[in-house]
Design a protein around this motif. Structure first.
Motif, PDB file in Angstrom:
ATOM      1  N   PRO A 110      21.190  49.080 -31.846  1.00 42.67           N
ATOM      2  CA  PRO A 110      22.090  48.020 -32.345  1.00 42.67           C
ATOM      3  C   PRO A 110      22.537  48.262 -33.797  1.00 42.67           C
ATOM      4  O   PRO A 110      23.509  47.666 -34.244  1.00 42.67           O
ATOM      5  CB  PRO A 110      21.235  46.750 -32.253  1.00 42.67           C
ATOM      6  CG  PRO A 110      20.165  47.079 -31.264  1.00 42.67           C
ATOM      7  CD  PRO A 110      19.896  48.547 -31.415  1.00 42.67           C
ATOM      8  N   GLU A 111      21.820  49.169 -34.492  1.00 48.93           N
ATOM      9  CA  GLU A 111      22.211  49.471 -35.882  1.00 48.93           C
ATOM     10  C   GLU A 111      23.059  50.740 -35.975  1.00 48.93           C
ATOM     11  O   GLU A 111      23.391  51.194 -37.068  1.00 48.93           O
ATOM     12  CB  GLU A 111      20.946  49.631 -36.742  1.00 48.93           C
ATOM     13  CG  GLU A 111      20.235  48.306 -36.957  1.00 48.93           C
ATOM     14  CD  GLU A 111      18.789  48.478 -37.409  1.00 48.93           C
ATOM     15  OE1 GLU A 111      18.432  49.555 -37.920  1.00 48.93           O
ATOM     16  OE2 GLU A 111      18.009  47.513 -37.230  1.00 48.93           O
ATOM     17  N   TRP A 164      26.718  44.387 -26.511  1.00 51.18           N
ATOM     18  CA  TRP A 164      25.759  45.495 -26.472  1.00 51.18           C
ATOM     19  C   TRP A 164      24.353  44.963 -26.169  1.00 51.18           C
ATOM     20  O   TRP A 164      23.609  45.526 -25.372  1.00 51.18           O
ATOM     21  CB  TRP A 164      25.764  46.271 -27.800  1.00 51.18           C
ATOM     22  CG  TRP A 164      24.762  47.388 -27.799  1.00 51.18           C
ATOM     23  CD1 TRP A 164      23.458  47.335 -28.205  1.00 51.18           C
ATOM     24  CD2 TRP A 164      24.962  48.724 -27.327  1.00 51.18           C
ATOM     25  NE1 TRP A 164      22.837  48.542 -28.019  1.00 51.18           N
ATOM     26  CE2 TRP A 164      23.728  49.413 -27.492  1.00 51.18           C
ATOM     27  CE3 TRP A 164      26.058  49.423 -26.790  1.00 51.18           C
ATOM     28  CZ2 TRP A 164      23.570  50.757 -27.126  1.00 51.18           C
ATOM     29  CZ3 TRP A 164      25.888  50.764 -26.441  1.00 51.18           C
ATOM     30  CH2 TRP A 164      24.667  51.403 -26.604  1.00 51.18           C
ATOM     31  N   ASP A 165      24.049  43.856 -26.804  1.00 52.30           N
ATOM     32  CA  ASP A 165      22.730  43.264 -26.620  1.00 52.30           C
ATOM     33  C   ASP A 165      22.523  42.817 -25.169  1.00 52.30           C
ATOM     34  O   ASP A 165      21.458  43.014 -24.584  1.00 52.30           O
ATOM     35  CB  ASP A 165      22.610  42.063 -27.580  1.00 52.30           C
ATOM     36  CG  ASP A 165      21.212  41.497 -27.568  1.00 52.30           C
ATOM     37  OD1 ASP A 165      20.269  42.310 -27.703  1.00 52.30           O
ATOM     38  OD2 ASP A 165      21.059  40.270 -27.407  1.00 52.30           O
ATOM     39  N   LYS A 202      17.899  52.646 -34.619  1.00 50.83           N
ATOM     40  CA  LYS A 202      17.831  51.627 -33.573  1.00 50.83           C
ATOM     41  C   LYS A 202      19.264  51.432 -33.089  1.00 50.83           C
ATOM     42  O   LYS A 202      20.177  51.252 -33.914  1.00 50.83           O
ATOM     43  CB  LYS A 202      17.272  50.322 -34.138  1.00 50.83           C
ATOM     44  CG  LYS A 202      15.789  50.436 -34.442  1.00 50.83           C
ATOM     45  CD  LYS A 202      15.210  49.115 -34.880  1.00 50.83           C
ATOM     46  CE  LYS A 202      13.719  49.294 -35.102  1.00 50.83           C
ATOM     47  NZ  LYS A 202      13.223  48.591 -36.279  1.00 50.83           N
ATOM     48  N   LYS A 255      16.418  46.514 -22.601  1.00 48.20           N
ATOM     49  CA  LYS A 255      15.187  46.535 -23.388  1.00 48.20           C
ATOM     50  C   LYS A 255      15.118  47.723 -24.348  1.00 48.20           C
ATOM     51  O   LYS A 255      14.087  48.382 -24.463  1.00 48.20           O
ATOM     52  CB  LYS A 255      13.972  46.565 -22.450  1.00 48.20           C
ATOM     53  CG  LYS A 255      13.810  45.324 -21.597  1.00 48.20           C
ATOM     54  CD  LYS A 255      12.332  45.022 -21.340  1.00 48.20           C
ATOM     55  CE  LYS A 255      12.123  43.666 -20.727  1.00 48.20           C
ATOM     56  NZ  LYS A 255      12.397  43.601 -19.298  1.00 48.20           N
ATOM     57  N   SER A 256      16.214  47.994 -25.021  1.00 48.52           N
ATOM     58  CA  SER A 256      16.227  49.163 -25.899  1.00 48.52           C
ATOM     59  C   SER A 256      16.364  48.757 -27.366  1.00 48.52           C
ATOM     60  O   SER A 256      16.372  49.612 -28.244  1.00 48.52           O
ATOM     61  CB  SER A 256      17.403  50.069 -25.523  1.00 48.52           C
ATOM     62  OG  SER A 256      18.624  49.401 -25.779  1.00 48.52           O
ATOM     63  N   THR A 257      16.460  47.463 -27.621  1.00 48.03           N
ATOM     64  CA  THR A 257      16.790  46.969 -28.962  1.00 48.03           C
ATOM     65  C   THR A 257      15.914  47.548 -30.061  1.00 48.03           C
ATOM     66  O   THR A 257      16.410  47.971 -31.089  1.00 48.03           O
ATOM     67  CB  THR A 257      16.678  45.431 -28.988  1.00 48.03           C
ATOM     68  OG1 THR A 257      17.346  44.940 -27.840  1.00 48.03           O
ATOM     69  CG2 THR A 257      17.312  44.849 -30.222  1.00 48.03           C
ATOM     70  N   GLY A 258      14.607  47.565 -29.848  1.00 44.24           N
ATOM     71  CA  GLY A 258      13.726  47.977 -30.938  1.00 44.24           C
ATOM     72  C   GLY A 258      13.419  49.468 -30.978  1.00 44.24           C
ATOM     73  O   GLY A 258      12.707  49.937 -31.867  1.00 44.24           O
ATOM     74  N   LYS A 268      27.069  41.392 -29.477  1.00 50.86           N
ATOM     75  CA  LYS A 268      26.492  40.502 -28.468  1.00 50.86           C
ATOM     76  C   LYS A 268      26.587  41.164 -27.095  1.00 50.86           C
ATOM     77  O   LYS A 268      25.643  41.146 -26.307  1.00 50.86           O
ATOM     78  CB  LYS A 268      27.259  39.167 -28.484  1.00 50.86           C
ATOM     79  CG  LYS A 268      26.709  38.122 -27.554  1.00 50.86           C
ATOM     80  CD  LYS A 268      27.345  36.759 -27.891  1.00 50.86           C
ATOM     81  CE  LYS A 268      26.982  35.722 -26.861  1.00 50.86           C
ATOM     82  NZ  LYS A 268      27.869  35.748 -25.683  1.00 50.86           N
TER      83      LYS A 268
END
Ligand SMILES: [Fe+2]
Ligand SMILES: [Fe+2]
Length: 309
Positions: free
Chosen positions: A71-72, A36-37, A69, A43-46, A34
């Motif tokens: 977050p992964e 990190w998000d 990605k 705006k780098s999530t995807g 959370k």
């Protein structure tokens, strides 16, 4: 010491054999994601980013490169192999076997050192979160994200020690790592250099040149700690950290080179803001010097002194 990637939290510390610790870390993980998000690169999530991920702690071939990605990204816990004969190298305990558990008489000092180190890691990610918007090139953007995910992993490295070796206090400290934020007036990061802004790329390169150099020095000394798990954690962090200083050194170098080239090409020795290299798209030497003075000073302060922040 292969890293086990089949687990929720990749690790080479046999985490599944310690259910309590595993559960504590798994409980902490969603809060981390959370964070990190919310405060990681904006705006780098995807985005699919070409990143290195640690797959082994051996010097030969420790990293694997692929598109991920962020977050992964497989943030995990990686320690260099333990040397069962390791002894303490300094001080009154010199020559005694290195501690595998926290010695009671140094508990609070060790906790303070680990918390202070750990706090800087997410702080730098927070400071750098908007830089992707103004990256000079794709090469620089990739380097930025690489540094960011690794600083995130360094937080994991410290949180592992806190949760694994400091009981309830350690779990509370791990939570607090996600509650303090860089520049937050109510809950700032612990060290002042990590509450400063990193609003542009010259700051970023100066930060990775000077502040990561300080970080490298601190990790180098923690790697000598008599508390063996801390030493082993920091040894592996140093492997990743070398790249961060490379980013700073080559970044500052490129900017200085460009300024000199422009001065030569346009026959201007004047480095002033309006009539020097700036009008040709470079950064004038005066400005570079100003940034250098600032970052050098706040980074030197990190080494500590009586009035150190
Ligand atoms: Fe770090
Ligand atoms: Fe770093």
């Amino acid at each position: 010491m292969k890293i086990n990637y089949s687990e929720k939290i990749p690790n080479n510390v046999n985490l599944s054999s310690d259910r309590r610790l595993q559960r504590a870390l798994e409980r902490w993980q969603p809060g981390y994601l959370k964070w990190w998000d919310e405060l990681g690169p904006e705006k780098s999530t995807g985005l699919e980013v070409y990143l290195r991920t640690a797959v082994s702690v051996e010097k030969e071939g420790w990293a694997h490169f692929d598109y991920v990605k962020m977050p992964e990204y497989r943030w995990g816990i990686f320690l260099t192999p333990s040397d069962s004969d390791r002894t303490i190298n300094f001080g009154i305990h010199k020559g005694q076997p290195a501690w595998q558990e926290v010695p009671g008489e140094y508990r609070s000092e060790l906790r303070r050192l680990i918390v202070t180190q750990g706090d800087t890691e997410p702080a730098s990610v927070e400071q750098q979160r908007l830089l992707g918007k103004t990256c000079p090139s794709l090469y620089d953007l990739r380097n930025l994200f690489q540094v960011n995910v690794e600083e995130g992993r360094h937080l994991w490295a410290m949180v592992y020690l806190l949760q694994g070796y400091f009981g309830r206090d350690g779990r509370e400290e791990a939570e607090a790592m996600l509650e303090r934020h860089s520049g937050d007036p109510d809950k700032p990061r612990i060290l002042e250099a990590f509450n400063e802004e990193t609003p542009d790329w010259l700051s970023y390169f100066m930060f990775t040149y000077f502040t990561d150099r300080d970080g490298n020095f601190q990790l180098g000394s923690l790697a000598e700690s008599g508390f063996d798990p801390l030493s082993r954690t920091c040894r592996f962090m140093l492997t990743e950290e070398a790249h961060h200083m490379f980013v700073g050194e080559t970044g500052v170098g490129r900017i200085v080179q460009r300024a000199c080239d422009l001065m030569k090409d346009h026959k201007t020795e004047n480095t002033g803001a309006t009539d020097g290299v700036r009008q040709y798209g470079g950064i004038d030497l005066e400005t570079i010097q100003k940034y250098l003075n600032f970052h050098f000073s706040v980074s030197t302060d990190l080494f500590g002194q009586e009035l150190s922040t």
